[in-house]
Scaffold this motif. Structure first.
Motif, PDB file in Angstrom:
ATOM      1  N   MET A   1      77.096 -73.291 -44.902  1.00 31.24           N
ATOM      2  CA  MET A   1      75.874 -73.760 -44.221  1.00 31.24           C
ATOM      3  C   MET A   1      75.329 -75.017 -44.893  1.00 31.24           C
ATOM      4  SD  MET A   1      74.758 -71.912 -41.574  1.00 31.24           S
ATOM      5  CE  MET A   1      72.989 -72.034 -41.603  1.00 31.24           C
ATOM      6  N   GLN A   2      75.315 -75.026 -46.206  1.00 29.03           N
ATOM      7  CA  GLN A   2      74.816 -76.201 -46.929  1.00 29.03           C
ATOM      8  C   GLN A   2      75.667 -77.428 -46.606  1.00 29.03           C
ATOM      9  OE1 GLN A   2      71.992 -76.056 -48.192  1.00 29.03           O
ATOM     10  NE2 GLN A   2      71.674 -73.974 -48.857  1.00 29.03           N
ATOM     11  N   ASP A   3      76.981 -77.246 -46.576  1.00 27.73           N
ATOM     12  CA  ASP A   3      77.878 -78.363 -46.247  1.00 27.73           C
ATOM     13  C   ASP A   3      77.634 -78.868 -44.833  1.00 27.73           C
ATOM     14  OD1 ASP A   3      79.005 -78.181 -48.770  1.00 27.73           O
ATOM     15  OD2 ASP A   3      80.810 -77.118 -48.082  1.00 27.73           O
ATOM     16  N   LEU A   4      77.501 -77.946 -43.864  1.00 28.16           N
ATOM     17  CA  LEU A   4      77.239 -78.347 -42.481  1.00 28.16           C
ATOM     18  C   LEU A   4      75.929 -79.119 -42.377  1.00 28.16           C
ATOM     19  CD1 LEU A   4      78.250 -75.190 -40.408  1.00 28.16           C
ATOM     20  CD2 LEU A   4      79.311 -77.456 -40.319  1.00 28.16           C
ATOM     21  N   GLN A   5      74.905 -78.595 -42.982  1.00 28.85           N
ATOM     22  CA  GLN A   5      73.601 -79.254 -42.916  1.00 28.85           C
ATOM     23  C   GLN A   5      73.640 -80.620 -43.577  1.00 28.85           C
ATOM     24  OE1 GLN A   5      70.774 -75.354 -42.598  1.00 28.85           O
ATOM     25  NE2 GLN A   5      70.423 -76.675 -44.299  1.00 28.85           N
ATOM     26  N   GLN A   6      74.284 -80.719 -44.710  1.00 31.40           N
ATOM     27  CA  GLN A   6      74.357 -82.005 -45.399  1.00 31.40           C
ATOM     28  C   GLN A   6      75.069 -83.039 -44.533  1.00 31.40           C
ATOM     29  OE1 GLN A   6      72.822 -82.926 -48.190  1.00 31.40           O
ATOM     30  NE2 GLN A   6      73.588 -84.982 -47.791  1.00 31.40           N
ATOM     31  N   ASN A   7      76.114 -82.612 -43.830  1.00 31.19           N
ATOM     32  CA  ASN A   7      76.877 -83.538 -42.991  1.00 31.19           C
ATOM     33  C   ASN A   7      76.212 -83.841 -41.658  1.00 31.19           C
ATOM     34  OD1 ASN A   7      78.963 -83.835 -44.863  1.00 31.19           O
ATOM     35  ND2 ASN A   7      80.038 -82.035 -44.084  1.00 31.19           N
ATOM     36  N   LEU A   8      75.570 -82.845 -41.031  1.00 31.21           N
ATOM     37  CA  LEU A   8      75.056 -83.016 -39.675  1.00 31.21           C
ATOM     38  C   LEU A   8      73.552 -83.271 -39.603  1.00 31.21           C
ATOM     39  CD1 LEU A   8      77.085 -80.142 -37.967  1.00 31.21           C
ATOM     40  CD2 LEU A   8      77.538 -82.604 -37.836  1.00 31.21           C
ATOM     41  N   VAL A   9      72.786 -82.667 -40.486  1.00 29.11           N
ATOM     42  CA  VAL A   9      71.316 -82.784 -40.445  1.00 29.11           C
ATOM     43  C   VAL A   9      70.762 -82.834 -41.872  1.00 29.11           C
ATOM     44  CG1 VAL A   9      70.975 -81.774 -38.147  1.00 29.11           C
ATOM     45  CG2 VAL A   9      71.118 -80.278 -40.137  1.00 29.11           C
ATOM     46  N   PRO A  10      71.069 -83.879 -42.618  1.00 28.70           N
ATOM     47  CA  PRO A  10      70.661 -83.917 -44.031  1.00 28.70           C
ATOM     48  C   PRO A  10      69.143 -83.838 -44.232  1.00 28.70           C
ATOM     49  CG  PRO A  10      71.499 -86.051 -43.320  1.00 28.70           C
ATOM     50  CD  PRO A  10      71.784 -85.086 -42.215  1.00 28.70           C
ATOM     51  N   GLU A  11      68.376 -84.195 -43.212  1.00 24.53           N
ATOM     52  CA  GLU A  11      66.914 -84.145 -43.350  1.00 24.53           C
ATOM     53  C   GLU A  11      66.392 -82.717 -43.518  1.00 24.53           C
ATOM     54  OE1 GLU A  11      67.619 -84.382 -38.829  1.00 24.53           O
ATOM     55  OE2 GLU A  11      68.614 -85.037 -40.643  1.00 24.53           O
ATOM     56  N   VAL A  12      67.181 -81.726 -43.123  1.00 28.78           N
ATOM     57  CA  VAL A  12      66.759 -80.334 -43.287  1.00 28.78           C
ATOM     58  C   VAL A  12      66.763 -79.945 -44.762  1.00 28.78           C
ATOM     59  CG1 VAL A  12      67.395 -77.928 -42.799  1.00 28.78           C
ATOM     60  CG2 VAL A  12      67.454 -79.642 -40.981  1.00 28.78           C
ATOM     61  N   GLY A  13      67.645 -80.564 -45.539  1.00 32.23           N
ATOM     62  CA  GLY A  13      67.712 -80.246 -46.965  1.00 32.23           C
ATOM     63  C   GLY A  13      68.448 -78.947 -47.205  1.00 32.23           C
ATOM     64  N   SER A  14      68.488 -78.559 -48.452  1.00 29.51           N
ATOM     65  CA  SER A  14      69.176 -77.322 -48.803  1.00 29.51           C
ATOM     66  C   SER A  14      68.176 -76.180 -48.862  1.00 29.51           C
ATOM     67  CB  SER A  14      69.893 -77.482 -50.141  1.00 29.51           C
ATOM     68  OG  SER A  14      68.943 -77.735 -51.152  1.00 29.51           O
TER      69      SER A  14
END
Length: 194
Positions: A67-80
């Protein structure tokens, strides 16, 4: 039924035996909310605040890295994100103080908690861990209700959720268990506050 915010509602003082808020009291201005709640309660009336918190635990933890990898690649503004343990939540919830202090430790707060020990007796706090089970679609639907995801551009959000669904299928066989903790804090109106 009253069609107004809690702060603006024009209610008769001492009108209620109980005032209850489930996952919403953090939206009320704390400098107004606790005082108003006390004024609206009859002698021995109860303020009951409930919330659910995300916790580590369940099979969802196995998705964290993906999930962290997906978010970092697709929606980095969401953060970890990282969820606290049930024990850490329990310690925070049961840390003492008046009901405003308890609530400011466990709910989102934007200001310091007012001292309300003259308005309410010491609170009773209970902590209830529980697991929810989601299939791929209901897990993605649950995520879609969370503020960080709701604010994402719809096309990017759809792509993220599609990929999350794929991870749920490949890592967990399509079923996710997620740990939550329900916290209930109740406090009786102090007689001196009347």
């Amino acid at each position: 039924m009253v069609g107004a915010t809690f702060e603006a509602a024009d209610e008769e003082p001492g009108s209620y035996d109980t005032i209850m808020s489930a996952t919403a009291f953090h939206w009320i201005d704390p400098s107004v909310g606790f005082t108003k709640a006390a004024s609206l309660l009859r002698p021995h009336g109860m303020l009951a605040l409930l919330t659910n918190m995300h916790a580590s635990g369940g099979t969802q933890d196995a998705l964290a890295e993906a999930m962290q990898d997906l978010q970092q690649n697709l929606v980095p503004e969401v953060g970890s994100w990282a969820f606290p343990s049930v024990d850490a939540i329990r310690t925070k919830a049961e840390g003492g103080g008046d009901i405003a202090a308890v609530w400011s430790r466990i709910e989102r707060t934007f200001t310091d908690a007012p001292a309300v020990d003259d308005l309410f007796e010491r609170p009773t706090v209970s902590v209830h861990p529980w697991l929810a089970t989601y299939d791929r679609d209901t897990y993605v639907a649950m995520l879609s209700t969370q503020s960080p995801y709701a604010l994402i551009d719809p096309d990017r959000r759809d792509e993220l959720f599609h990929q999350v669904g794929n991870v749920v299928e490949s890592v967990l066989g399509g079923v996710v268990t997620k740990q939550y903790v329900t916290i209930v804090a109740t406090a009786e109106r102090a007689l001196a506050s009347s």
